[in-house]
Design a protein around this motif. Sequence first.
Motif, mmCIF file in Angstrom:
data_model
loop_
_atom_site.group_PDB
_atom_site.id
_atom_site.type_symbol
_atom_site.label_atom_id
_atom_site.label_comp_id
_atom_site.label_asym_id
_atom_site.label_seq_id
_atom_site.Cartn_x
_atom_site.Cartn_y
_atom_site.Cartn_z
ATOM 1 N N TRP A 333 0.838 -1.207 0.000
ATOM 2 C CA TRP A 333 0.000 0.000 0.000
ATOM 3 C C TRP A 333 0.869 1.252 0.000
ATOM 4 N N SER A 334 1.984 1.216 0.725
ATOM 5 C CA SER A 334 2.855 2.394 0.815
ATOM 6 C C SER A 334 3.505 2.737 -0.517
ATOM 7 N N THR A 335 3.624 1.759 -1.426
ATOM 8 C CA THR A 335 4.216 2.057 -2.733
ATOM 9 C C THR A 335 3.302 2.948 -3.567
ATOM 10 N N GLY A 336 2.032 3.035 -3.184
ATOM 11 C CA GLY A 336 1.095 3.872 -3.925
ATOM 12 C C GLY A 336 1.356 5.355 -3.771
ATOM 13 N N PHE A 337 2.107 5.755 -2.722
ATOM 14 C CA PHE A 337 2.381 7.167 -2.510
ATOM 15 C C PHE A 337 3.092 7.776 -3.728
ATOM 16 N N PHE A 338 4.240 7.178 -4.093
ATOM 17 C CA PHE A 338 5.007 7.728 -5.209
ATOM 18 C C PHE A 338 4.542 7.185 -6.546
ATOM 19 N N LEU A 339 3.588 6.251 -6.550
ATOM 20 C CA LEU A 339 2.922 5.891 -7.789
ATOM 21 C C LEU A 339 1.972 7.004 -8.201
ATOM 22 N N SER A 340 1.326 7.632 -7.222
ATOM 23 C CA SER A 340 0.354 8.693 -7.502
ATOM 24 C C SER A 340 0.989 10.085 -7.562
ATOM 25 N N HIS A 414 3.073 1.258 -13.010
ATOM 26 C CA HIS A 414 4.247 1.948 -12.481
ATOM 27 C C HIS A 414 5.170 2.394 -13.616
ATOM 28 N N VAL A 415 5.493 1.458 -14.508
ATOM 29 C CA VAL A 415 6.438 1.740 -15.593
ATOM 30 C C VAL A 415 5.894 2.818 -16.523
ATOM 31 N N ILE A 416 4.632 2.690 -16.914
ATOM 32 C CA ILE A 416 4.042 3.677 -17.824
ATOM 33 C C ILE A 416 3.958 5.045 -17.150
ATOM 34 N N ASP A 417 3.707 5.057 -15.850
ATOM 35 C CA ASP A 417 3.666 6.305 -15.089
ATOM 36 C C ASP A 417 5.012 7.033 -15.166
ATOM 37 N N ILE A 418 6.091 6.291 -15.022
ATOM 38 C CA ILE A 418 7.437 6.886 -15.110
ATOM 39 C C ILE A 418 7.705 7.415 -16.511
ATOM 40 N N ILE A 419 7.278 6.646 -17.522
ATOM 41 C CA ILE A 419 7.472 7.079 -18.905
ATOM 42 C C ILE A 419 6.734 8.384 -19.171
ATOM 43 N N SER A 420 5.533 8.513 -18.634
ATOM 44 C CA SER A 420 4.752 9.739 -18.851
ATOM 45 C C SER A 420 5.444 10.956 -18.239
ATOM 46 N N MET A 421 6.044 10.779 -17.050
ATOM 47 C CA MET A 421 6.745 11.896 -16.428
ATOM 48 C C MET A 421 8.002 12.255 -17.213
ATOM 49 N N TYR A 496 -4.081 6.877 -0.138
ATOM 50 C CA TYR A 496 -2.706 7.124 -0.567
ATOM 51 C C TYR A 496 -2.643 8.149 -1.701
ATOM 52 N N MET A 497 -3.730 8.284 -2.457
ATOM 53 C CA MET A 497 -3.776 9.359 -3.446
ATOM 54 C C MET A 497 -3.772 10.722 -2.754
ATOM 55 N N ILE A 540 12.873 4.632 -8.056
ATOM 56 C CA ILE A 540 13.278 4.002 -6.791
ATOM 57 C C ILE A 540 12.077 3.329 -6.140
ATOM 58 N N ASN A 541 10.932 4.017 -6.188
ATOM 59 C CA ASN A 541 9.707 3.456 -5.628
ATOM 60 C C ASN A 541 9.298 2.183 -6.366
ATOM 61 N N PHE A 542 9.520 2.146 -7.678
ATOM 62 C CA PHE A 542 9.187 0.958 -8.464
ATOM 63 C C PHE A 542 10.035 -0.243 -8.031
ATOM 64 N N CYS A 543 11.314 -0.001 -7.762
ATOM 65 C CA CYS A 543 12.176 -1.081 -7.267
ATOM 66 C C CYS A 543 11.672 -1.586 -5.920
ATOM 67 N N TYR A 544 11.243 -0.664 -5.066
ATOM 68 C CA TYR A 544 10.669 -1.037 -3.771
ATOM 69 C C TYR A 544 9.402 -1.856 -3.965
ATOM 70 N N PHE A 545 8.580 -1.462 -4.936
ATOM 71 C CA PHE A 545 7.355 -2.196 -5.243
ATOM 72 C C PHE A 545 7.668 -3.618 -5.696
ATOM 73 N N LEU A 546 8.688 -3.780 -6.540
ATOM 74 C CA LEU A 546 9.043 -5.106 -7.032
ATOM 75 C C LEU A 546 9.439 -6.028 -5.887
ATOM 76 N N VAL A 547 10.172 -5.480 -4.913
ATOM 77 C CA VAL A 547 10.570 -6.276 -3.758
ATOM 78 C C VAL A 547 9.338 -6.701 -2.962
ATOM 79 N N CYS A 548 8.450 -5.753 -2.689
ATOM 80 C CA CYS A 548 7.241 -6.056 -1.910
ATOM 81 C C CYS A 548 6.343 -7.046 -2.642
#
Length: 566
Positions: A333-340, A414-421, A496-497, A540-548
Motif C-alpha cells: 500500500w505504501s508504494t502507492g504514494f510515489f505511484l500517484s 508503475h512503468v508507464i507512469d514513469i514514462i509519462s513523467m 494514498y492518493m 526508486i519506488n518501483f524497485c521497492y514495489f518489485l521487492v514487496c
Amino acid sequence: MERTVQNSADEQHPGSVSVSSSTKKGGWVTFPFMIATITGISLAFGGLVSNLIVYLIQEFNIKSIRAAKIYNVFNGFATILPVAFAIIADSFLGCYSVIWFSSLISSLGLLLIVLTAAFNKLRPPHCETGSNLCSDPSHVQLAVLYIGLALAALGMAGTRFTVGPMGAYQLDKPKHQTIFFNWYIFAMYISTAISSTVILYVEESVSWAWGFGICLAANIFGLAIFLAGSGLYRRLKPEGSPFVVLARVIVAAIKKRHMKLSLKPEDYCQGPDAADSKEDKDIIPSKFFRFLNRAALKAEGDIKADYSIRPWRLCKVQDVEDLKGLIKILPLWSTGFFLSTPLVMQTSLTVLQALVMDRHFGSTKVSIPAGSIWVSSLISTCITVFLLDRFLYPLWDKYTRRPIKPLQRVGIGHVIDIISMAALALVEAKRLKIVRQHHLQDQDNAIVPMSAFWLVVPFAIAGIGEAFFFPAQVAFYFQEFPTSLKSTSTAFVALYMGIAYYISNGVIDLVRRTTGWLPDDINKGRLDNVYWLVCILASINFCYFLVCASLYKYRDPEKDTDDISD
C-alpha cells in the motif's frame, strides 16, 4: 452469514445478502439513481477542482506556486477523508446518511465559492497576472474562500467514494457488482472530463460565477436524484467499526505478552464466544507476527460467568489473522504514494505550463482553458480500460491460460507512469529552449510560442498507466483485505492518493528551498529538472514495489467462497 429482508425497514450487512423475496429492496432498479448521483457529484467536483489554480491566480492574485500548493491541499483533503467517512458509514450512520448529509455540506461550500465569484467585495481588486502591483486578498476574503473550499472538499469526500459501495450493495451477485463498478468508474471519469471542458469554458469565457453556479446545480441535482430513490434502497445496518476489533487484538496481545504460546488449537479462541468450540476447532494462528497470537490464547479471567468473552482480553483466531493480513498489505500500500505523486504533480504544475503556452486550436481564435489539458488523461484512461476489459485481457487469458494478476497490472502501471513523467520533462525542456531562443525569460509570465497540445501526449501516456494500475489496485485491496474491511478497502486507494498530494507539496517546498528550479514565473526556472527528479523518485519506488510484490503471497480464494459465490 445470510440474512433475509423481511420488510422495508430491514437492513443488511455487506457481503451477506441472499434474498429471494419479491418485496426486497435494492436491485437494478436503483442503478440509474446511483449513476445519476455520482454523475452530478463528479460534474461539480471536476468543474471546481480542474480550474481552481487558474481561479486563485487570476481572481485572488495568488502567486502560481502557492496556488498549486493550495490545489494540492484541497485535493489531498478530498481524497484522504473518504477513509474516515467509510469508517463512519460502517460503524455509526450507514452509507445513506453519510451521502445525503455530505452532499448538503458540499453544496454549502460550493455556494460560498459562487459568492466569492459573484461579489467583487469578496475578491481583491483585479490586476494583470504576474504584476507586482497586485493587491493581496484580505483576511476576510481568504476566510470565505478557504471555508468554502474546506466544506466542498469535506462534502465531496463523503459522497464520491461512498456512493460506489452503497450502489454495489444493492446487487446480490459479485458479477453484477463488478458491472456496477465499471459503470461507476466510467460515469465518474466521463463526468469529470465533461466538467473539465464545458464548465471550464463557461468559467473562463462567460463568468466564474456562472461556471461555479453550474457546479452547485450539478451537486444539488445529484442529491435530489439520490433522495428521490430513497424508497428503493437496501440500507446497510452499521455493525461497529472493524478497526475496534483489530485494536482489541493489539491490546489483548500486549496484555498477554508474557504468556507462552501453545501448539494446541483448543487453547485458542475459535468462535465469537467461549461456548463456540466446535466450529473451526483445528485452526492455529499462523507463524507470521507470532506475538499477536497471544490475543487468541485463552487464559484465566478471559471468560465471563455467562460464558461470553472479555473482548479486550480474548479475540478470535480469525480476528488475529485479519490484522496480520492487513499488516502484510501495508508495504505494498505504501508504494502507492510515489505511484500517484507523478500524476498529482502533472495535474497541478502542467496548469502553470499551459498558462504560458499557446492554447489556441491551430490558427483559430478558440482557446482552451489551461485546466482542460488533463482531460486527455481521463479520455485515455476510459479508452484503455475499455480495450483492456473487452480485448487485451481476454486475449491474454485465451492464449496464456493464466490471467494477469492485479500486482502485475499495477507494476505495468508503475512503468508507464514513469514514462509519462519523462515525456513531460522532455516537453518542458523543449518549451524552455524556445523561451531562451526568444529571450522570454526577461519578461514576466510571457506566452511562449509553443502549442499547449504538446502536453496532451504525456497526459495520454499517464492515462494508459492509470488504466492498468487504478482498477487493479481496487481489485487487489478488495480481494486481499479482511472480510470485515471490504467496505473500507476501496477508500484506502483514495487515502494514498490524498497523501500523494501532500508529498507533492513537500517535493515542491524542498525544491524551492534548495534550488532555483521553481520560481513563480516558470519561464525563469527549470521545471524540467523537477520532473526528472520525480522520475528518479518514482523509479526508486518501483524497485521497492518489485521487492514487496515478489514477497507477497495472495490469499487463498478458496477460503473466501462464502463471500464471493453467487
